[in-house]
Design an enzyme around this catalytic site. Sequence first.
Site, PDB file in Angstrom:
ATOM      1  N   ALA A  10     -25.659  79.469  42.809  1.00  0.00           N
ATOM      2  CA  ALA A  10     -24.552  80.258  42.256  1.00  0.00           C
ATOM      3  C   ALA A  10     -24.076  79.739  40.901  1.00  0.00           C
ATOM      4  O   ALA A  10     -23.342  80.425  40.196  1.00  0.00           O
ATOM      5  CB  ALA A  10     -23.369  80.264  43.243  1.00  0.00           C
ATOM      6  N   TYR A 151     -25.234  58.551  44.288  1.00  0.00           N
ATOM      7  CA  TYR A 151     -25.969  59.612  43.565  1.00  0.00           C
ATOM      8  C   TYR A 151     -27.400  59.172  43.248  1.00  0.00           C
ATOM      9  O   TYR A 151     -28.365  59.833  43.629  1.00  0.00           O
ATOM     10  CB  TYR A 151     -25.224  59.971  42.275  1.00  0.00           C
ATOM     11  CG  TYR A 151     -25.870  61.129  41.544  1.00  0.00           C
ATOM     12  CD1 TYR A 151     -25.602  62.439  41.929  1.00  0.00           C
ATOM     13  CD2 TYR A 151     -26.755  60.934  40.487  1.00  0.00           C
ATOM     14  CE1 TYR A 151     -26.212  63.524  41.289  1.00  0.00           C
ATOM     15  CE2 TYR A 151     -27.366  61.991  39.842  1.00  0.00           C
ATOM     16  CZ  TYR A 151     -27.081  63.290  40.233  1.00  0.00           C
ATOM     17  OH  TYR A 151     -27.681  64.350  39.605  1.00  0.00           O
TER      18      TYR A 151
END
Length: 255
Positions: A10, A151
């Site tokens: 998106a 991360y």
Amino acid sequence: MSKFAITGGARGIGLALRDLLMSEGHDVLTIDLNGGDITADLSNIRGRKKAVEAIKKWAPKGLRGYIPCAGLPPVAKPIEKIPSVNFFSAVETLENLRHLLSMDRGCALLVTSNSAPMLPHDDPFVLECLARDEVKVGAQITAIADGHIAYVGSKRALAMWMRQNVVSYANQGIRLNAIAPGITQTGLTDQVFNDPVLGQAMRDFEKSVPAGGSTTPETIAAVMCFLLGDAAKFVYGAVFFVDGGSDAMLRPKHF
Ligand code: NAD
């Protein structure tokens, strides 16, 4: 016309890839927290099941490409969601789509990062991710409380998982590869730039990139499109850096 499913489709890189694939005439299904064709929270098992079921229903005759692109930045909270989305959701959903990909001799393109090599392959957090105990990994990273390790470690583990599974997937006619973007202008990067601790380090790193700064999601998507297409039909197990030369700058002796 082929069918491709993209998580995190998106916004950012996933959205740019969706637009590019659609402009080439392909069918694309996006899965996202909100704003995608399918709404699912991939940080948990229920959301992953929902995503997989939706993709199976949408492409019952086979999937040409799966791109688990959804990701959280090092500044995301709670911290345990970082490995859950960046590593566990990508691997778990892909494993459950394996049959669908084999039906169309498809490929999966994992989204790692140019930062992944910043942790060694035998770092304890990376190994813990690869051992696949999500609860233990969550507890471990909560105790360490270091978003950079969360991360980089989850992206390192993702690239290593891909390399370790290339042969077995190839035996089913499925190509596995990964892309390692450098600094790309997206909402994820904005969150890091705006962070009081990591923001300055990121700005300094951006200045050092040989190609000069950052790039657009469209630039990354163009290379992803190549890796997903027939022109890359002999490309298996590649970790493809699209980072303006920063990995070569940081690791000139590695290839
Ligand atoms: P972005 O924030 O623009 O897009 C990430 C998308 O993932 C968003 O649409 C978000 O809603 C979705 N997402 C996050 N958590 C989710 C969840 N729990 N369930 C479902 N969807 C979820 O970021 P981006 O920069 O386009 O990042 C895309 C991928 O590229 C990520 O995996 C990221 O780690 C990787 N990457 C980005 C950069 C960069 O500089 N932007 C560099 C290297 C790698």
